[in-house]
Design a protein around this motif. Structure first.
Motif, PDB file in Angstrom:
ATOM      1  N   GLN A 175       4.809 -28.725  10.422  1.00  0.00           N
ATOM      2  CA  GLN A 175       5.744 -27.941  11.244  1.00  0.00           C
ATOM      3  C   GLN A 175       5.789 -26.511  10.727  1.00  0.00           C
ATOM      4  O   GLN A 175       5.962 -26.302   9.526  1.00  0.00           O
ATOM      5  CB  GLN A 175       7.144 -28.558  11.181  1.00  0.00           C
ATOM      6  CG  GLN A 175       7.204 -29.940  11.814  1.00  0.00           C
ATOM      7  CD  GLN A 175       8.535 -30.622  11.557  1.00  0.00           C
ATOM      8  OE1 GLN A 175       9.557 -29.973  11.497  1.00  0.00           O
ATOM      9  NE2 GLN A 175       8.497 -31.939  11.391  1.00  0.00           N
ATOM     10  N   ALA A 178       7.379 -22.606  11.162  1.00  0.00           N
ATOM     11  CA  ALA A 178       8.473 -21.794  11.715  1.00  0.00           C
ATOM     12  C   ALA A 178       8.545 -20.475  10.973  1.00  0.00           C
ATOM     13  O   ALA A 178       8.074 -20.358   9.844  1.00  0.00           O
ATOM     14  CB  ALA A 178       9.795 -22.536  11.604  1.00  0.00           C
ATOM     15  N   ALA A 233      10.470 -17.738   8.937  1.00  0.00           N
ATOM     16  CA  ALA A 233      11.636 -17.729   8.042  1.00  0.00           C
ATOM     17  C   ALA A 233      12.707 -16.811   8.608  1.00  0.00           C
ATOM     18  O   ALA A 233      12.384 -15.725   9.117  1.00  0.00           O
ATOM     19  CB  ALA A 233      11.213 -17.261   6.659  1.00  0.00           C
ATOM     20  N   SER A 261      12.600 -13.093   7.889  1.00  0.00           N
ATOM     21  CA  SER A 261      11.551 -12.239   8.467  1.00  0.00           C
ATOM     22  C   SER A 261      11.778 -11.937   9.947  1.00  0.00           C
ATOM     23  O   SER A 261      11.077 -11.106  10.521  1.00  0.00           O
ATOM     24  CB  SER A 261      10.184 -12.918   8.317  1.00  0.00           C
ATOM     25  OG  SER A 261       9.822 -12.968   6.969  1.00  0.00           O
ATOM     26  N   THR A 314       7.343 -14.064   6.180  1.00  0.00           N
ATOM     27  CA  THR A 314       7.452 -15.375   5.536  1.00  0.00           C
ATOM     28  C   THR A 314       7.545 -16.475   6.587  1.00  0.00           C
ATOM     29  O   THR A 314       8.330 -16.363   7.537  1.00  0.00           O
ATOM     30  CB  THR A 314       8.691 -15.404   4.625  1.00  0.00           C
ATOM     31  OG1 THR A 314       8.593 -14.309   3.716  1.00  0.00           O
ATOM     32  CG2 THR A 314       8.754 -16.695   3.824  1.00  0.00           C
ATOM     33  N   MET A 315       6.731 -17.458   6.401  1.00  0.00           N
ATOM     34  CA  MET A 315       6.756 -18.615   7.295  1.00  0.00           C
ATOM     35  C   MET A 315       7.200 -19.832   6.501  1.00  0.00           C
ATOM     36  O   MET A 315       6.921 -19.941   5.297  1.00  0.00           O
ATOM     37  CB  MET A 315       5.349 -18.893   7.862  1.00  0.00           C
ATOM     38  CG  MET A 315       4.710 -17.729   8.601  1.00  0.00           C
ATOM     39  SD  MET A 315       5.519 -17.308  10.133  1.00  0.00           S
ATOM     40  CE  MET A 315       5.103 -18.703  11.153  1.00  0.00           C
ATOM     41  N   HIS A 316       7.864 -20.714   7.186  1.00  0.00           N
ATOM     42  CA  HIS A 316       8.249 -21.986   6.568  1.00  0.00           C
ATOM     43  C   HIS A 316       7.405 -23.093   7.184  1.00  0.00           C
ATOM     44  O   HIS A 316       7.254 -23.146   8.402  1.00  0.00           O
ATOM     45  CB  HIS A 316       9.729 -22.287   6.816  1.00  0.00           C
ATOM     46  CG  HIS A 316      10.635 -21.526   5.906  1.00  0.00           C
ATOM     47  ND1 HIS A 316      12.006 -21.585   6.003  1.00  0.00           N
ATOM     48  CD2 HIS A 316      10.384 -20.684   4.875  1.00  0.00           C
ATOM     49  CE1 HIS A 316      12.548 -20.819   5.068  1.00  0.00           C
ATOM     50  NE2 HIS A 316      11.583 -20.251   4.377  1.00  0.00           N
ATOM     51  N   ILE A 317       6.856 -23.928   6.317  1.00  0.00           N
ATOM     52  CA  ILE A 317       6.158 -25.097   6.843  1.00  0.00           C
ATOM     53  C   ILE A 317       6.826 -26.354   6.271  1.00  0.00           C
ATOM     54  O   ILE A 317       7.232 -26.383   5.102  1.00  0.00           O
ATOM     55  CB  ILE A 317       4.642 -25.083   6.523  1.00  0.00           C
ATOM     56  CG1 ILE A 317       4.370 -24.884   5.040  1.00  0.00           C
ATOM     57  CG2 ILE A 317       3.931 -24.023   7.322  1.00  0.00           C
ATOM     58  CD1 ILE A 317       2.893 -25.010   4.682  1.00  0.00           C
ATOM     59  N   THR A 318       6.914 -27.319   7.120  1.00  0.00           N
ATOM     60  CA  THR A 318       7.537 -28.578   6.717  1.00  0.00           C
ATOM     61  C   THR A 318       6.568 -29.708   7.022  1.00  0.00           C
ATOM     62  O   THR A 318       5.975 -29.755   8.098  1.00  0.00           O
ATOM     63  CB  THR A 318       8.848 -28.801   7.503  1.00  0.00           C
ATOM     64  OG1 THR A 318       9.654 -27.637   7.370  1.00  0.00           O
ATOM     65  CG2 THR A 318       9.605 -30.000   6.989  1.00  0.00           C
ATOM     66  N   ARG A 319       6.410 -30.575   6.065  1.00  0.00           N
ATOM     67  CA  ARG A 319       5.561 -31.744   6.320  1.00  0.00           C
ATOM     68  C   ARG A 319       6.098 -32.941   5.544  1.00  0.00           C
ATOM     69  O   ARG A 319       6.739 -32.787   4.501  1.00  0.00           O
ATOM     70  CB  ARG A 319       4.107 -31.456   5.962  1.00  0.00           C
ATOM     71  CG  ARG A 319       3.882 -31.022   4.556  1.00  0.00           C
ATOM     72  CD  ARG A 319       2.446 -30.627   4.328  1.00  0.00           C
ATOM     73  NE  ARG A 319       2.330 -29.716   3.205  1.00  0.00           N
ATOM     74  CZ  ARG A 319       1.220 -29.101   2.867  1.00  0.00           C
ATOM     75  NH1 ARG A 319       0.134 -29.277   3.568  1.00  0.00           N
ATOM     76  NH2 ARG A 319       1.184 -28.313   1.825  1.00  0.00           N
ATOM     77  N   PHE A 349       5.150 -19.683   2.919  1.00  0.00           N
ATOM     78  CA  PHE A 349       3.970 -18.881   2.605  1.00  0.00           C
ATOM     79  C   PHE A 349       4.061 -17.565   3.366  1.00  0.00           C
ATOM     80  O   PHE A 349       4.770 -17.481   4.382  1.00  0.00           O
ATOM     81  CB  PHE A 349       2.675 -19.630   2.920  1.00  0.00           C
ATOM     82  CG  PHE A 349       2.403 -19.821   4.372  1.00  0.00           C
ATOM     83  CD1 PHE A 349       1.518 -19.003   5.048  1.00  0.00           C
ATOM     84  CD2 PHE A 349       3.038 -20.830   5.085  1.00  0.00           C
ATOM     85  CE1 PHE A 349       1.260 -19.178   6.387  1.00  0.00           C
ATOM     86  CE2 PHE A 349       2.785 -21.018   6.422  1.00  0.00           C
ATOM     87  CZ  PHE A 349       1.892 -20.190   7.079  1.00  0.00           C
ATOM     88  N   LEU A 396       2.459 -14.554   5.519  1.00  0.00           N
ATOM     89  CA  LEU A 396       1.403 -14.367   6.518  1.00  0.00           C
ATOM     90  C   LEU A 396       1.415 -12.898   6.952  1.00  0.00           C
ATOM     91  O   LEU A 396       2.485 -12.335   7.142  1.00  0.00           O
ATOM     92  CB  LEU A 396       1.714 -15.277   7.708  1.00  0.00           C
ATOM     93  CG  LEU A 396       0.677 -15.475   8.788  1.00  0.00           C
ATOM     94  CD1 LEU A 396      -0.474 -16.324   8.280  1.00  0.00           C
ATOM     95  CD2 LEU A 396       1.319 -16.150   9.994  1.00  0.00           C
TER      96      LEU A 396
END
Lengths: 66, 233
Positions: free
Chosen positions: A35, A37, A39, A42, B75-80, B106, B108
């Protein structure tokens, strides 16, 4: 507006809509289920750049219609 | 009677089309589209440099001014889900597995999530219809009419004493003749010429794609931690 971001895990492209990303939507990798998204920290910066981009796009479209 | 073969010749269709400035007619709009695309590419590049990069100026060892562009990162959030062993155990004394959502963040480059390739002429169609018509009509008409009329009369009277006689007479003659001739012929030709040109969307410039790919390849997730002690793989 759609774009593609490669999945950080499996490198498969994840279709991403920047507008929805700005609204807090999550996008799921169709291959590994990750998934993705934006943050919350940002979002204001991306929103500012995206607004400028939309203005540029409107300018281009009005130029084309002439 | 008019002779079709002897009439003036119809215009040559091939000659009409040969004389057309096809290069300008077709190439003109395409050229304009290419110029528009070029302008948009410049705009796109300027937009990318202005909004997606931080510009830093400095001096190199030789004292020359240098400009460095650093990409703005988002900043991106990844969920797994990660399968972990829980502290609880099953009937056989084996630890049970549970799926825990692990959130990782991470960075980007901003330019990877702005759909820059939307800035471009995606469709150019030039429809050019030309119709050349040529026609010739010849009409000949002849008409003649003749009319004659003749008339004569006489009147005589004789008499002496108690008798007299009177004679009257007249003669007339009418003659009429008419003649009419009409002939018509017509010849025509026409031609239609249609040209359609289609140009598709241009892809992102190779340089931009390479930059995006380089940034993409350097993505390295950083584990933030999770509700359990597990870590992202």
């Amino acid at each position: 507006m759609k774009n593609q971001i490669p999945c950080p895990d499996c490198q498969k492209p994840i279709p991403v809509d920047t507008e929805l990303l700005l609204r807090g939507h999550e996008f799921i990798c169709g291959h590994c289920g990750l998934q993705l998204a934006l943050a919350p920290t940002s979002r204001p910066m991306v929103a500012g750049v995206y607004t400028q981009f939309e203005r540029l796009l409107d300018k281009q479209q009005s130029h084309q219609s002439r | 009677m008019p002779d079709v073969n002897s009439g003036p010749a119809l215009v040559s269709m091939a000659q009409q089309f040969t004389g057309l400035p096809m290069r300008a007619l077709i190439g003109g709009p395409l050229n304009a589209a290419a110029q528009a695309n070029n302008m948009m590419a410049v705009t796109q590049t300027n937009f990318m440099l202005d909004t997606c990069f931080n510009k830093k100026t400095g001096k190199d060892a030789a004292g020359n001014d240098t400009t460095t562009l650093e990409p703005i990162m988002v900043t991106m959030h990844i969920t797994r889900g990660v399968i972990t062993e829980s502290e609880s155990k099953d009937d056989k004394g084996q630890p049970t597995a549970e799926i825990t959502n692990v959130t990782t963040q991470f960075d980007l480059p901003l330019l990877t999530i702005i759909p820059l390739n939307a800035l471009g002429v995606d469709n150019v169609q030039v429809d050019f219809d030309m119709e050349v018509k040529s026609s010739y009509t010849d009409e000949a008409s002849q008409s003649s009419s003749e009319s004659t009329h003749a008339e004569a009369s006489f009147d005589a009277k004789l008499g002496a004493g108690w008798w007299s006689v009177e004679v009257k007479g007249s003669v007339s003659h009418d003659s009429q003749s008419a003649q009419s001739t009409k002939s018509t012929y017509q010849k025509s030709n026409n031609a239609k010429y249609t040209v359609s040109v289609h140009a598709g969307q241009l892809q992102l410039p190779e340089g931009v794609t390479t930059i995006i790919q380089a940034f993409t390849n350097s993505i390295s997730p950083i584990t933030l931690g999770s509700s359990s002690s597990s870590q992202a793989s």
